[in-house]
Write an enzyme that holds these catalytic residues in place. Structure first.
Site, PDB file in Angstrom:
ATOM      1  N   GLY A  74       6.881   5.311   1.049  1.00  0.00           N
ATOM      2  CA  GLY A  74       6.152   6.571   1.175  1.00  0.00           C
ATOM      3  C   GLY A  74       5.209   6.777   0.012  1.00  0.00           C
ATOM      4  O   GLY A  74       5.567   6.542  -1.131  1.00  0.00           O
ATOM      5  N   GLY A  75       3.998   7.180   0.337  1.00  0.00           N
ATOM      6  CA  GLY A  75       3.049   7.550  -0.705  1.00  0.00           C
ATOM      7  C   GLY A  75       2.465   6.409  -1.511  1.00  0.00           C
ATOM      8  O   GLY A  75       1.735   6.645  -2.449  1.00  0.00           O
ATOM      9  N   GLN A  76       2.758   5.194  -1.182  1.00  0.00           N
ATOM     10  CA  GLN A  76       2.110   4.090  -1.929  1.00  0.00           C
ATOM     11  C   GLN A  76       1.782   2.953  -0.971  1.00  0.00           C
ATOM     12  O   GLN A  76       2.460   1.950  -0.924  1.00  0.00           O
ATOM     13  CB  GLN A  76       2.938   3.559  -3.093  1.00  0.00           C
ATOM     14  CG  GLN A  76       4.166   4.357  -3.437  1.00  0.00           C
ATOM     15  CD  GLN A  76       5.406   3.657  -2.983  1.00  0.00           C
ATOM     16  OE1 GLN A  76       5.607   2.487  -3.223  1.00  0.00           O
ATOM     17  NE2 GLN A  76       6.274   4.364  -2.279  1.00  0.00           N
ATOM     18  N   GLU A  77       0.682   3.162  -0.251  1.00  0.00           N
ATOM     19  CA  GLU A  77       0.262   2.198   0.774  1.00  0.00           C
ATOM     20  C   GLU A  77       0.014   0.815   0.179  1.00  0.00           C
ATOM     21  O   GLU A  77       0.232  -0.193   0.819  1.00  0.00           O
ATOM     22  CB  GLU A  77      -1.006   2.694   1.488  1.00  0.00           C
ATOM     23  CG  GLU A  77      -0.757   3.901   2.378  1.00  0.00           C
ATOM     24  CD  GLU A  77       0.243   3.635   3.512  1.00  0.00           C
ATOM     25  OE1 GLU A  77       0.200   2.537   4.077  1.00  0.00           O
ATOM     26  OE2 GLU A  77       1.063   4.525   3.790  1.00  0.00           O
TER      27      GLU A  77
END
Ligand code: G3D
Length: 197
Positions: A74-77
Site C-alpha cells: 500500500g502506498g508505494q507503487e
C-alpha cells in the site's frame, strides 16, 4: 509459545524449508509477530517503512524451518514489482491486518484483493492474521473477515483468517498450523496432477 507443528509427511522431504511472504499495511504488526515467533516474546519494534526490512527464519523442530520475508504493502507503487517477484516463488502468504484500526480496513481490503487476484498468486495459500486482538476496541475476527470481503474471494486460492496478538502470542500457533496444512495440501495436489500428465 513453542513452534511444534505437525511433522512433515515422508513423501514431501523437499518441504523442509518453506518460504512465506508476510505482507500488510505499515504498522499492522508484521515485525512484532515475527519477533514473537522467533523469540517467543513480544519485542518492541519500529514500524517497517515500505522496504523489505526483515527476513526471519523460524525453526519448527528437527531440520525444518519457515523463512518469513516481510513487506509493507500500500502506498508505494515503486516497490510493488519487487515484492511481487518474491510472491512468485513463495509457498504461502501471510497478510497481517490491524484489527484495532477500523478506518484502515478498506485500504487493507483493496491490497488484499489485489494480491489474491494477481496472476502470480493463483493457488498460493493465504493466512490472514487479524492482529492486535488484545486491544479492547479491536474488531472481532468475524467483523474483520466481513470488512475484508474474504468470503467474496472466490478463487483457486485457499485462505484462512485467524485472530491473534503479537503481544500475548495468542492465535499465532493455530494460524501457522493452518497455513502449513494448506501448503502441504497444495503441494500434494500439484504432485498428483503432475503425475497424471
Ligand atoms: P509493521 O512491521 O507491520 O510495520 P510493527 O508493524 O510490528 O512495527 O507494529 C506497529 C505497532 O503496533 C508497534 O507499536 C507495535 O508495538 C504495535 N503492535 C504490534 N502488534 C501488536 C499487538 O498484537 N497488540 C498491540 N496492542 N500492539 C501491537 P508502536 O507504538 O511502536 O507504533
Amino acid at each position: 509459545m513453542g513452534n511444534q507443528l505437525a511433522p512433515v509427511p515422508p513423501f514431501m522431504p523437499h518441504l523442509q524449508a518453506l518460504h512465506v511472504v508476510v505482507v500488510g499495511l505499515d504498522a499492522a504488526g508484521k515485525t512484532s509477530l515475527l519477533y514473537r515467533l522467533k523469540f517467543q516474546e513480544f519485542v518492541k519494534s519500529a514500524p517497517t517503512k515500505g522496504f523489505n526490512m526483515e527476513k526471519i527464519r523460524v525453526p519448527l523442530g528437527g531440520s525444518r524451518a519457515i523463512t518469513f520475508q516481510v513487506w509493507d504493502v500500500g502506498g508505494q507503487e515503486k516497490l510493488r514489482p519487487l515484492w511481487k517477484s518474491y510472491m512468485r516463488r513463495t509457498d504461502g502468504v501471510v497478510f497481517v491486518v490491524d484489527s484495532s484500526e477500523a478506518e484502515r480496513l478498506e485500504e487493507a481490503r483493496v491490497e488484499l484483493h489485489k494480491i489474491v487476484r494477481s496472476s502470480e498468486n493463483q493457488g498460493v495459500p493465504m493466512l490472514v492474521l487479524a492482529n492486535k486482538q488484545d486491544v479492547v476496541q479491536a474488531l472481532s475476527v468475524a467483523e474483520v473477515e466481513k470488512f475484508l470481503g474474504l468470503p467474496e474471494l472466490c478463487t483457486s486460492t485457499s485462505n484462512h483468517i485467524q485472530g491473534c496478538s503479537a503481544v500475548s502470542g495468542q492465535g499465532l500457533q493455530q494460524g501457522l498450523e493452518k497455513l502449513y496444512e494448506m501448503i502441504l495440501k497444495r503441494k500434494k495436489a500439484l504432485r498428483t496432477s503432475k503425475k497424471k500428465r
